[in-house]
Design an enzyme around this catalytic site. Sequence first.
Site, PDB file in Angstrom:
ATOM      1  N   HIS A  18     -16.418 -11.016 -23.345  1.00  0.00           N
ATOM      2  CA  HIS A  18     -16.590 -10.884 -24.801  1.00  0.00           C
ATOM      3  C   HIS A  18     -15.323 -11.379 -25.480  1.00  0.00           C
ATOM      4  CE1 HIS A  18     -20.160  -8.270 -24.387  1.00  0.00           C
ATOM      5  NE2 HIS A  18     -19.564  -7.896 -23.278  1.00  0.00           N
ATOM      6  N   HIS A 175     -22.146  -6.256 -14.754  1.00  0.00           N
ATOM      7  CA  HIS A 175     -21.254  -5.087 -14.655  1.00  0.00           C
ATOM      8  C   HIS A 175     -21.899  -3.884 -13.968  1.00  0.00           C
ATOM      9  CE1 HIS A 175     -23.513  -4.210 -18.296  1.00  0.00           C
ATOM     10  NE2 HIS A 175     -22.808  -5.034 -19.025  1.00  0.00           N
TER      11      HIS A 175
HETATM   12 ZN   LIG Z   1     -20.484  -7.002 -21.639  1.00  0.00          ZN
END
Ligand SMILES: [Zn+2]
Length: 345
Positions: A18, A175
């Site tokens: 990000h 993740h």
């Molecule tokens: Zn993320």
Amino acid sequence: MPSAHELTIAAPDDWHLHLRDGDTLRAVLPFTARVFRRAIIMPNLDPPVTDVALCAAYRERILRAAPPGFEPLMTLYLTEQTRPGTIAGAAACGFVHGVKLYPKDTTTHSAAGVGDTGKISGVLEAMQRHDLPLLVHGEAAGAGIDPFDREKIFIERTLIPLRADFPELRIVLEHITTSDAADYIAGAGERSAATITPHHLLYSRNALFDGGLRPHRYCLPLPQREAHRRALAAAACSGAASFFLGTDSAPHARHDKESACGCAGVFNAPAALGIYAAIFEQAGALERLEAFASLNGPRFYRLPVNRERITLVREAEAVPRCVAAGGDEIVPLLGGGEVAWRVRR
Ligand SMILES: [Zn+2]
């Protein structure tokens, strides 16, 4: 054989990042670009990056902020309004490398995400046909679901049926946090893969409450019990092709983290590669770091491995206490501390 103090590998990439936008983008991007040659850029801006034109404009803003040689690999944000024609355009443009599925209301800027995957079956079919990977935030939404069960329930209720319905679609479960996810991916075939973050390798959920509430360690999906952390480390350090590096570095201003309702997200870019190297060293698996950081991701995304090589040396490197971004500051993971490995300049 690599020595215990030095390791030369193909230059790594970050397969989940990000960058945000504006001042934050300009502040955080140098920390990624100094160690990673390419990164898969998440599209959860506000408003989200839902079409190729928005994506092209965001890519231009990133390139203007980036040092020479850094390549952003762009993604689109999937909504219930996304059309198959958008997928065809994304596949043809050359700079979109995946489409991100956020289940609605699960994490930062996911309000425009997908509540019912039945409504996107035409889009998923187009992605399968155009061979454009689906990147998944793997958490089930719903107020009644225990936050620590969300990944496991998402796999059971959504991912396994989706995998069966679209057998040719390449899917990245992003993740991962549990042994359930690691076991599922290990057995799900070559079109399924997972990224693993440095903070989920470093911390169990105990770290959130270490002497008090630790807002800068708070992220989604949540870190889990120590047994799960160990399972993630074993998966990463196995060298298996279906696991690769994705930092999920996700900056928020300090005041948004140190708040009565703090934001989820860990800004780990300044420390990420040093943390990964230390985890592999602890596992006696340094010789497999290159597969995880530099080889498995390009193979899955069908991109060339970076020709450039970097040398990691076992020397302490300080992590900045905070990073200025416009009028705000951002606190990095391990900020004010150090990592045990650094890239030789
Ligand atoms: Zn993320």
